[in-house]
Design an enzyme around this catalytic site. Sequence first.
Site, PDB file in Angstrom:
ATOM      1  CG  ASP A 144       2.186 -20.364  15.521  1.00 21.47           C
ATOM      2  OD1 ASP A 144       1.983 -19.888  14.384  1.00 21.47           O
ATOM      3  OD2 ASP A 144       3.297 -20.304  16.095  1.00 21.47           O
ATOM      4  CG  HIS A 166       3.939 -26.369  11.239  1.00 22.39           C
ATOM      5  ND1 HIS A 166       3.661 -26.063   9.938  1.00 22.39           N
ATOM      6  CD2 HIS A 166       4.283 -25.195  11.830  1.00 22.39           C
ATOM      7  CE1 HIS A 166       3.839 -24.754   9.745  1.00 22.39           C
ATOM      8  NE2 HIS A 166       4.215 -24.217  10.881  1.00 22.39           N
ATOM      9  CE  LYS A 169       6.384 -19.530  19.018  1.00 23.59           C
ATOM     10  NZ  LYS A 169       7.099 -19.591  17.743  1.00 23.59           N
ATOM     11  CE  LYS A 219      10.685 -26.869   8.818  1.00 29.87           C
ATOM     12  NZ  LYS A 219      11.723 -25.996   9.312  1.00 29.87           N
ATOM     13  CE  LYS A 239       0.868 -21.644  10.847  1.00 32.79           C
ATOM     14  NZ  LYS A 239       1.981 -21.095  11.520  1.00 32.79           N
ATOM     15  NE  ARG A 283      -2.641  -0.095   3.247  1.00 31.42           N
ATOM     16  CZ  ARG A 283      -2.885   0.408   4.453  1.00 31.42           C
ATOM     17  NH1 ARG A 283      -3.626   1.470   4.587  1.00 31.42           N
ATOM     18  NH2 ARG A 283      -2.393  -0.164   5.524  1.00 31.42           N
TER      19      ARG A 283
HETATM   20  C1  BG6 Z   1       5.644 -20.961  11.953  1.00 33.11           C
HETATM   21  C2  BG6 Z   1       5.084 -20.456  13.252  1.00 33.11           C
HETATM   22  O1  BG6 Z   1       4.619 -21.532  11.169  1.00 33.11           O
HETATM   23  O2  BG6 Z   1       6.618 -21.957  12.222  1.00 33.11           O
HETATM   24  C3  BG6 Z   1       6.191 -19.913  14.129  1.00 33.11           C
HETATM   25  O3  BG6 Z   1       4.137 -19.425  12.979  1.00 33.11           O
HETATM   26  C4  BG6 Z   1       7.292 -20.931  14.324  1.00 33.11           C
HETATM   27  O4  BG6 Z   1       5.679 -19.518  15.409  1.00 33.11           O
HETATM   28  C5  BG6 Z   1       7.738 -21.483  12.965  1.00 33.11           C
HETATM   29  O5  BG6 Z   1       8.376 -20.292  14.965  1.00 33.11           O
HETATM   30  C6  BG6 Z   1       8.692 -22.640  13.158  1.00 33.11           C
HETATM   31  O6  BG6 Z   1       9.220 -23.005  11.912  1.00 33.11           O
HETATM   32  P1  BG6 Z   1      10.685 -23.587  11.771  1.00 33.11           P
HETATM   33  O7  BG6 Z   1      10.815 -23.860  10.324  1.00 33.11           O
HETATM   34  O8  BG6 Z   1      11.618 -22.548  12.287  1.00 33.11           O
HETATM   35  O9  BG6 Z   1      10.713 -24.822  12.624  1.00 33.11           O
END
Ligand code: BG6
Length: 487
Positions: free
Chosen positions: A233, A238, A338, A180, A146, A47
Amino acid sequence: MSSTPAFDMVLFGATGDLAMRKLLPALFEAHCEGALHADGRVIALGRALPGRQQYLEQVEREARPHTRDRAGQAQWADFLQRVECLALDAESDADFVALAAALGAPQPQRATVCYLATPPRLFAPICARLAAVGLNHAGVRVVLEKPLGHDLESSEAIHAEVGQYFAENQIYRIDHYLGKESVQNLMAIRFGNVLFEPLWRREWIDHVQITIAEELGVEARGAFYDRTGALRDMLQNHLLQLLCMVAMEPPATLDADAIRDEKLKVLKALRPIGESEVDGRTVRGQYRAGAVAGRPVPGYRQEAHVDPESRTETFVAVRAEVANWRWSGVPFFLRSGKRMQESLAEIVVQFRGVPLALFGVPSSAQSANRLVIRLQPDERISLHFLVKEPGDAMRVRASSLDLDVQSASRGRRAGAYERLLLDVLRGRLGLFMRRDELVAAWKWVEPILERWQLEGSPPKVYTAGTWGPAASSALLSRDGASWHEES
Ligand code: BG6
């Protein structure tokens, strides 16, 4: 590496964090590898986009530090030549007319990729305006980042709206874990070797653990994270995708839909967690101040842009079950957090005990046999078993066969985003999530989300730099199991 077709990569949200830290560096890597067609443009949109010169300075400052700096200035300058800029307000019809003019008439061999690195509330308005100017023709692919919704309803609303303008095979939903190299390797290990297949079932496997642990806290994303939490998240996407890779049946081919059909069957076979079972089958944690790698760190509630009374979880552990013939009764323990003690992602397949304990090792449900597939930071496969201790006595001890996958293979390992961006440009959908997979995943996690919203189930506190709340160990001990690092 073969080159992509000619392309226009239209980057919505080009000044944002994702574009700077992941997308532009990934495109640069692909450029250095010679994987991008010479006639390929990156059209940066935003923007309040400054002029091209200023934008390139921002890219230099914010994106370049995230590239592997093996390439010299000449290659960087060469890459920047691909980048064009256009100021675009996602809510302005006129700006989309200008975008369509910049892209020109569709060309049969040219891929147009619209990467929506924007907040999800902009997905539908952007897609509607793209369609209004004809930018939903068959040569256009749209990439959605996401978070794809907050719950089943909001996720479905996004897909329904986007689906009005784009066919399913034009929509690329990113889960970067699928890009990955180590996750790809899971397929190779399972379906390229006959060795594991006979053992890969309830008769021989006691349980499976899947962990994604991070030393990092919420960094600058406090506002986003506080609305999101670890379950949305990490687990809904994942961790469940990794579970699918472990539990799925062999696909008949490597076609995108053959793989996605098998993953979907796993998601649909997940035994529902009823609301009354949530407390017994899940653990929800939040970190307080502690130390990570010897460095003091604040608690979650003290992080910037986080509510000081927040009940958002920064740790989640769940006991899942795949209710089908192969897996019935085998617990799959999933966890992510985390500010954990270590950053790692790994899958542990714990085999059952031997029928008769001959060597003085107490007979238990679990044996010494465990397959550990480390996905990151290093990529390793270890098979643990018992061997004889040298000497007179018939004593055994634990040992392992270790394969360092990284040093065992010579080829260059592309990063997840590089791999996924190249797949979008080549029109390969296999590593992207299909709408029905997302629906099934949301359906399964929804009772957990609902229960957690109620008063009276606050997250359990854990100290930063540990493996999460004590309840996480208890979740496994009820099945006579323990997390890998505890055993
Ligand atoms: C993301 C999350 O999808 O994946 C993050 O939003 C997280 O919070 C990240 O840190 C982790 O990804 P990677 O590839 O660093 O393991």
